[in-house]
Enzyme design. Structure first.
Site, short mmCIF file in Angstrom:
data_model
loop_
_atom_site.label_atom_id
_atom_site.label_comp_id
_atom_site.label_asym_id
_atom_site.label_seq_id
_atom_site.Cartn_x
_atom_site.Cartn_y
_atom_site.Cartn_z
N SER A 222 0.84 -1.30 -0.03
CA SER A 222 -0.05 -0.12 -0.09
C SER A 222 0.68 1.34 0.03
CB SER A 222 -0.93 0.04 1.43
OG SER A 222 -0.06 0.00 2.53
N HIS A 250 -4.84 -4.32 -1.03
CA HIS A 250 -5.01 -3.67 -2.04
C HIS A 250 -4.73 -4.42 -3.51
CE1 HIS A 250 -4.54 0.21 0.16
NE2 HIS A 250 -4.04 -0.73 0.96
N LYS A 282 -12.10 -1.66 0.29
CA LYS A 282 -11.51 -0.85 -0.63
C LYS A 282 -12.40 -1.10 -2.15
CE LYS A 282 -7.51 -0.40 1.84
NZ LYS A 282 -7.77 -0.66 3.31
N1 PLP Z 1 -4.25 -4.56 5.50
C1 PLP Z 1 -3.50 -3.62 4.40
C2 PLP Z 1 -2.71 -3.98 3.64
C3 PLP Z 1 -4.18 -2.15 4.52
O1 PLP Z 1 -3.76 -1.39 3.59
C4 PLP Z 1 -5.22 -1.62 5.34
C5 PLP Z 1 -5.75 -0.55 5.44
O2 PLP Z 1 -5.45 0.38 4.54
C6 PLP Z 1 -5.84 -2.98 6.44
C7 PLP Z 1 -5.11 -4.16 6.25
C8 PLP Z 1 -7.11 -2.53 7.12
O3 PLP Z 1 -8.17 -2.31 6.24
P1 PLP Z 1 -9.28 -1.50 6.86
O4 PLP Z 1 -8.92 -0.20 6.45
O5 PLP Z 1 -10.49 -2.13 5.78
O6 PLP Z 1 -9.80 -1.92 8.25
#
Ligand code: PLP
Length: 439
Positions: A222, A250, A282
């Site tokens: 990300s 992502h 997302k």
């Molecule tokens: N895992 C990754 C790689 C993320 O980028 C994110 C959030 O951006 C999450 C987990 C957590 O997801 P959420 O924002 O849906 O709680």
């Protein structure tokens, strides 16, 4: 202060003086030295420093901006229509009428809440339908959905692993993976970003004497927008008797010709991955997280993992939204193609203007490396003034020298919008004044 935040020495000293004065004022007014106060909390000083820098540099605060409508390729923020590059609405499904209709129908049928834990209070049909669809997406035996992506990683990793175990994770792994690893009490070893050799070296050294071993990677990182060599990590996991967990936050709906993620992109059999994790927030335009894996693991989680057993069920309205989004993703793979083409156009446009886009593989995420936190804040502020919304990523989220702006593309950006944004970014990047403190 060990980090320079991109300020000259004089500017840094001036900033420190300001910070010291602010603290003195707080102490005079009883804000500090108070046994019941919170001012000694870790991280507060970094945050204060950043806020002081934002004020001193007369930058618009990039955080907590209010979107007044639907955040997609464009958004209305504080009365201004902007080109938007800071939402994860990768396939533009958040405002899709079919997703909204599914959400309305779920509200009409169930209200807005699941009202209690699914284990004790019961299911809604849409929970099972969504879990079956996610399992099918990964060709996995079963899946389980949770109320938050972040909580999914924390509770699952924290519950699966224990103090005798070892967890290896990419140095750029999401905070939720790291928090989960900490919670588990396992030995936690970060390895150099996207470097399977480093991972194997660390694992080989740590494996003997450890109980179970878990390697955690992301399908699409990300921060940098790059992707790992999945087959290599599978090999390493097998060789060292470790489980492999892949966070697809992502990658779902982003990677591979039909958005099936890193396995599809790289032609790998998805059953070789022990634990698929992802979020509903997302591509799937809802909120929540999921695990897809063998039935025995999913059944164990369903009955024992604290973040599921002792937490409310996913609101049916969100389950229905995610399910409909997944259906559209499968029916309309051209959205995935558009997203990838848009990202390539954007990244290549920036590169053609001599800008540094780091290691982005141009699937949906493009960093613009700025070299310092202040410069990232300054550029984000300048771009906002010129009608482009993008967030700076600053220390301590990344090392100071890796500060950047991070752009998220969507399938809904038009070629004209992308070219216009590239032109604005190139002009703003070239025209930034040296960083000096105002007033
Ligand atoms: N895992 C990754 C790689 C993320 O980028 C994110 C959030 O951006 C999450 C987990 C957590 O997801 P959420 O924002 O849906 O709680």
């Amino acid at each position: 202060m060990s980090q320079g935040f991109g300020l000259t020495t004089t500017a840094r000293l001036a900033l420190l003086q300001r910070l010291a004065k602010r603290r003195a004022r707080q102490e005079e007014s009883g804000g500090s030295g108070d046994a019941r106060g919170f001012s000694a909390l870790p991280g507060l000083r970094d945050f204060e420093l950043m806020r002081t820098a934002i004020e001193a540099l007369h930058l618009p605060n990039p955080f907590f901006r209010t979107h007044e409508g639907i955040a997609s390729a464009t958004s209305r923020i504080e009365g201004q229509e902007v080109l938007n590059f800071s939402s994860y609405n990768y396939l533009g499904l958040n405002a899709d009428p079919r997703v909204m209709a599914a959400a309305h129908a779920a509200i009409d049928r169930h209200g807005v809440s699941a009202s209690a834990s699914r284990l004790v209070s019961g299911e809604r049909p849409v929970h099972a339908e969504l879990e079956a669809a996610i399992a099918a997406h990964y060709e996995a035996e079963a899946a389980l959905v949770f109320v938050s992506g972040h909580a999914t990683n924390v509770t699952v990793i924290g519950h699966l692993m224990g103090p005798r175990d070892v967890i290896l994770h990419d140095a750029m792994a999401h905070n939720s993976c790291i928090e989960g690893a900490r919670l588990s009490g396992a030995r936690r070893i970060p390895f150099a970003h996207n470097d399977p050799q480093a991972a194997e070296r660390e694992l080989a050294a740590a494996r003997r004497g450890a109980g179970r071993a878990l390697i955690i990677i992301e399908g699409h990182y990300s921060m940098d927008g790059d992707v790992p060599d999945l087959a290599r990590f599978i090999e390493i996991a097998r060789r060292h008797d470790a489980w492999l967990m892949v966070d697809e936050a992502h990658s779902m709906g982003v990677l591979g010709p039909t958005g099936h993620g890193i396995a599809e992109l790289q032609g790998v059999d998805p059953s070789e991955v022990d634990i698929w994790m992802g979020t509903l927030s997302k591509t799937l335009s809802a909120c929540g997280g999921y695990i897809a894996a063998r039935r025995e693991l999913v059944d164990w989680l369903r009955h024992t993992v604290p973040g599921f057993v002792y937490s409310v069920g996913l609101p049916p309205v969100l389950a229905a939204s995610a399910l409909e989004s997944l259906r559209i993703l499968h029916a309309e793979p051209e959205r995935v193609a558009r997203l990838n083409a848009n990202t390539r156009r954007f990244r290549d446009g920036l590169q053609a203007r001599g800008l540094d886009t780091g290691s982005s593989a141009a699937h949906a995420i493009v960093p613009l490396m700025t070299g310092s936190s202040v410069r990232a804040g300054q550029l984000s502020g300048e771009l906002f003034k010129r009608g482009v919304n993008v967030q700076p990523i600053t220390f301590p989220a990344v090392p100071e020298r890796a500060a950047r702006l991070r752009f998220f593309l969507t399938s809904e950006h038009t070629a004209e919008q992308i070219d216009r944004a590239v032109g604005i970014i190139a002009a703003a990047s070239g025209g930034l004044a040296p960083v000096e403190l105002a007033g």
